[in-house]
Scaffold this active site. Structure first.
Site, PDB file in Angstrom:
ATOM      1  N   CYS B  82       0.819  -1.213   0.000  1.00  0.00           N
ATOM      2  CA  CYS B  82       0.000   0.000   0.000  1.00  0.00           C
ATOM      3  C   CYS B  82       0.847   1.255   0.000  1.00  0.00           C
ATOM      4  O   CYS B  82       0.349   2.354  -0.244  1.00  0.00           O
ATOM      5  CB  CYS B  82      -0.961  -0.030   1.185  1.00  0.00           C
ATOM      6  SG  CYS B  82      -1.947  -1.533   1.212  1.00  0.00           S
ATOM      7  N   HIS B 341      -9.235   2.355  -2.420  1.00  0.00           N
ATOM      8  CA  HIS B 341      -7.790   2.186  -2.324  1.00  0.00           C
ATOM      9  C   HIS B 341      -7.234   1.413  -3.518  1.00  0.00           C
ATOM     10  O   HIS B 341      -7.006   0.217  -3.440  1.00  0.00           O
ATOM     11  CB  HIS B 341      -7.460   1.464  -1.001  1.00  0.00           C
ATOM     12  CG  HIS B 341      -6.018   1.231  -0.759  1.00  0.00           C
ATOM     13  ND1 HIS B 341      -5.022   2.072  -1.231  1.00  0.00           N
ATOM     14  CD2 HIS B 341      -5.376   0.235  -0.100  1.00  0.00           C
ATOM     15  CE1 HIS B 341      -3.844   1.594  -0.856  1.00  0.00           C
ATOM     16  NE2 HIS B 341      -4.029   0.468  -0.180  1.00  0.00           N
TER      17      HIS B 341
END
Lengths: 471, 399
Positions: B82, B341
């Site tokens: 991430c 995301h």
């Protein structure tokens, strides 16, 4: 003197009321059999249940001394590939032992027991662990779906520390198609049951018992207990009556109403329950059935009290959760389809990582003494490299540090309870919690470890340890 | 060790609309964000001398070159879970500092929805990877929830506090035209939403989206020479903390903090000379993949004491109104909560928000904060006890 030196048992926590099965099929063949049956959780199979029973049996016994393990079942997870090896690994037994699978017959459990007795008598082994487990599927709607139960048992055969000596035995073989299954059958096939009971079960066991008593010049009144394999509850009583045993005082409960017919494990489970209640000097008649009959005369010794402290049959029967409905049973047995899981072939990984994943070893640092699971080559605390001893953690108690209830993760039985727990004596464990009521999970609760099938992918079953509330 | 403070400038940025972009492909997302960035910087593709592509799904640097028809220039594809988007910016910034190139592009992109991917990896782990350290299945919310449970048990934090974080982020995101979710929610809605991984409900979790964001960068000393506008921002500090992943086997990991976030923020404060982040930093775009993740950021980045986040949440310290009272605004852009995301894009998207806020160009006036001078971006991959954290601090040059 050869005999049984320890015994342990396992009954899965879930019970399904037979009436709940019958209700689904009401109007057709939905006639309820009395009582309830044990149902293995979705993550259990005959290997995992055999591990549980064996751990119970080996309580207080040095596992290094076991030099043979025989696994008996008609429902081993693999058609080709031994299961005894996985049971032995999970039990953390030595590598230099003899393992074998006994299968294809309801008599497989007592076949294995006979082989173990012979091995000890012949001097080729000193302590042989015999474990039997079954998880059979009765055809949907059939009475066998209600009759069958899931469970496991383990007995240790040796010539020292004997709690029940083998005083006599008898066996015969008999070819009959009464209950059978081919490679491709999901469910057990059954012949007309009056045929199976009359010419199979009753005729064979009655023949076996009379020949055995004749051979040793004994009669039913010479026995404190008769531990008889039960076709079902009614036929169990019929057999005892035909043999001349008093149902009230001599006949050992068949577990039929509480657990069900557990196949290859069944006779030995009834025996284990008998031993739990036996007093020194008690003579026990023990029979199994399946493609013939094995019959034994056993006698409890003054060491019979050593069985205490095990959960055994009694403890496991008392510890239960209701399976809410029949649909759960269908899901647990994959009868509504397999749960698709992502992943890659894992044969190499499973093999490479088996010491921590199957043997449940942690690493104990030789420099700082900290324990970590899984095994860490470089100590996370002090940085020592490759300087640790492997320690078995599967028999430790745990305390829940934190958890979540993951409803997003794919599971046959959501939510997955994701747990972090501290291990008694040091270390931290990360695993799912099984055999639990999701509403009764809380930080600080005590837990124990249980060997389970984590998932199956590409026909490979992957096993490791989960946590569960103390049973 | 030479400080990067103020040596590298971001002179143009672009950001796609985030969401279920079934209408476009991954190359289209790249073209969309790169074109806005080039236009913003006032240059052309041929002016780019090297590029960094941050993506977890696209391998090699080729997708960037294929999409933009770059002129055989160097492209590095970076991946740090991430943290990927910020990792692309980090790589580009240090190449500029090394004077290997003069004008570079850092672009993060992810196209997740074509694969019908569920949130947080519903598959869980089944023992893949070089070292299957834990063969158990659990999703991202299932793992983050472990920390929420512990925070509740230890500090008396409640689900309502997590809900208030989500309410704040949706309030911000509702006013951001680039966001995926543009609807306000209430605390009651959040508390009554379906449970995903107890104690985390639906509104405690961010969504899954497609998106891309891009930055054009050069050395600060060259901004004038190349004729860029003077409202550029500079990099004040860059950080990466790659954890040991031992939180699940070390007894002393408490599931009450993100060690990697703490360590990365310390790197940032040291490089930039920050003494009191709460007083000095104006806005933080943090990795709020789950509401508990943002709560931990308040504490581990030093914006409040450990265990006291709930007091600041109740006081509204990290909302827009809190900022106007002299506080710090967290996820004024709407956060992952509103944007979803797209793994490789998020860090660049956070940077975009800070860039626009500092320039006074927030897409909707009501979201524009006054006098933003210093903004911090934060992305972390992995799960509690096992993170890799990337952070960046940006601001007005010289301040």
């Amino acid at each position: 003197m050869v005999g049984i030196t320890s015994a342990g048992a396992y009954v899965p926590i879930y019970r399904l009321a037979r009436g709940d099965i019958a209700r689904v099929w009401a109007g057709g063949r939905g006639v309820a059999v009395a009582g309830e049956r044990a149902v293995a959780n979705f993550d259990e199979d005959t290997i995992s249940m055999a591990v549980e029973a064996s751990i119970d049996c080996l309580k207080g016994i040095d596992r290094e001394q076991i030099d043979g393990l025989y696994f008996a079942s008609t429902t081993a997870p693999y058609r080709e590939k031994q299961s005894a090896t996985m049971v032995a690994e999970a039990l953390d037994l030595r590598r230099e032992i003899f393992t074998a699978d006994f299968t294809d017959s309801l008599r497989a459990g007592t076949n294995a027991m006979r082989a173990a007795i012979d091995a000890v008598k012949a001097g080729s082994a000193k302590k042989v662990l015999v474990t039997a487990a079954d998880c059979r599927l009765g055809a949907l709607q059939s009475e066998y779906e209600q009759n069958f139960g899931d469970g496991a048992v383990a007995i240790l055969i040796s010539n020292s520390g004997v709690i029940a000596s083998v005083e006599g035995s008898y066996s015969h073989s008999n070819d009959i198609i009464d209950l059978w299954r081919t490679d491709t059958n999901t469910f057990v096939n059954a012949s007309e049951d009056r045929f199976s009971v009359t010419y199979g079960y009753l005729e064979n066991v009655q023949e076996g018992v009379s020949k055995l008593l004749e051979r040793y010049n004994l009669s039913p009144k010479d026995f404190a207990k008769a531990a008889l394999y039960a076709f079902d509850a009614r036929r169990h009583l019929e057999l005892a009556r035909n043999l001349g045993f008093d149902a009230k005082t001599q006949l050992q409960d068949s577990l039929f109403n509480t657990v069900g017919n557990t196949g290859a494990a069944y006779a030995l489970m009834i025996l284990a329950a008998t031993l739990e209640e036996a007093k020194a000097g008690d003579r026990i008649l023990f029979t199994s059935y399946g493609d013939g009959c094995d019959a034994y005369i056993l006698q409890a010794t003054d060491k019979i009290g050593k069985l205490k402290g095990r959960k055994g049959i009694k403890g496991h029967v008392a510890s239960k959760l209701p399976l809410p409905d029949y649909t759960k049973y269908l899901r647990y047995r994959s009868l509504l389809g397999e749960l698709a899981l992502a992943g890659e072939p894992v044969a190499t990984i499973n093999w490479r990582e088996r010491n921590w994943s199957v043997r449940c070893h942690g690493s104990k640092c030789r420099e700082c003494g900290k324990i970590e699971w899984p095994i860490q080559r470089i100590c996370a605390y002090c940085g020592a490299k490759d300087n640790y001893d492997e320690v078995r953690l599967s028999d430790k108690k745990l305390t829940l540090t934190t958890f979540s209830k993951d409803s997003l993760a794919r599971s046959v039985d959501p939510p997955i309870i994701v747990c972090i727990a501290s291990i008694e004596g040091g270390g931290r464990f990360y695993a799912h919690m099984t055999d639990r009521d999701p509403d009764k999970v809380e930080v600080g609760m005590p837990l124990e470890l249980t060997f389970r099938r984590l998932y199956s992918k590409d026909d490979i079953h992957t096993y490791s340890w989960k946590m569960r509330p103390i049973r | 060790m030479e400080s990067i403070k103020d040596k590298v400038a971001i002179v143009g940025m672009g950001c796609t609309k985030f969401g279920e972009r079934f209408d476009v492909g991954g190359f289209d997302l790249i073209i969309e964000s790169a074109s806005e960035a080039l236009e913003d910087a006032g240059i052309e593709l041929k002016d780019i001398q090297a590029a960094w592509l941050g993506s977890s799904g696209f391998s090699t640097g080729q997708p960037l070159s294929h999409a933009l028809k770059l002129n055989y220039i160097p492209v590095a594809r970076v991946e740090n879970a991430c943290g990927t988007g910020l990792e692309a910016i980090r790589g580009a910034a240090y190449a500029l500092m090394a004077k290997a190139y003069d004008i570079v592009l850092a672009l993060g992109v992810e196209k997740l929805k074509d694969r019908g991917r569920g949130g947080g990896g519903a598959e869980g782990e089944t023992g893949k990877g070089p070292q299957p350290s834990y063969g158990i299945q659990a999703t991202a919310p299932g793992r983050y929830a472990l920390a929420a449970t512990k925070h509740f048990a230890t500090y008396g934090t409640e689900r309502k506090h997590l809900a208030m974080i989500s309410v704040k982020s949706h309030h911000n995101g509702a006013r951001n035209p680039r966001a995926m979710f543009r609807r306000e929610i209430t605390v009651e809605q959040a508390l009554n939403a379906p449970m995903i991984a107890w104690p985390l409900g639906l509104f405690d979790c961010c969504g899954v989206a497609d998106g891309s964001a891009a930055a054009i960068m050069c050395r600060t000393e060259d901004v004038k020479k190349f004729g860029f506008r003077d409202d550029f921002i500079t990099v004040k500090a860059l950080a990466n903390s790659c954890g040991q992943g031992t939180g699940k086997n070390r007894e002393d990991y408490d599931f009450l903090h993100w060690e990697e976030t703490y360590r990365a923020s310390q790197q940032i404060y040291q490089q930039a000379g920050i003494k009191d982040p709460r007083k000095e930093i104006d806005i933080v775009e943090c990795h709020d993949c789950f509401s508990i993740a943002e709560l931990m950021c308040y504490e581990d980045m030093g914006f409040c004491q450990k265990g006291t986040a709930k007091d600041d949440i109740e006081a509204g310290s990290f909302t827009q109104e809190g900022y106007e009272r002299g506080g710090v605004a967290f996820n004024i852009g709407g956060g992952l909560k509103s944007f979803g995301h797209p793994i490789g894009a998020s860090g660049c998207r956070e940077t975009y928000e800070i860039y626009k806020e500092i320039q006074g160009k927030a897409q909707e006036p009501s979201r524009q904060l006054k006098n933003v001078e210093l903004g911090m971006a934060h992305s972390q991959g992995g799960h509690p006890g096992n993170f890799v954290c990337n952070m960046a601090l940006y601001g007005i040059p010289g301040k």
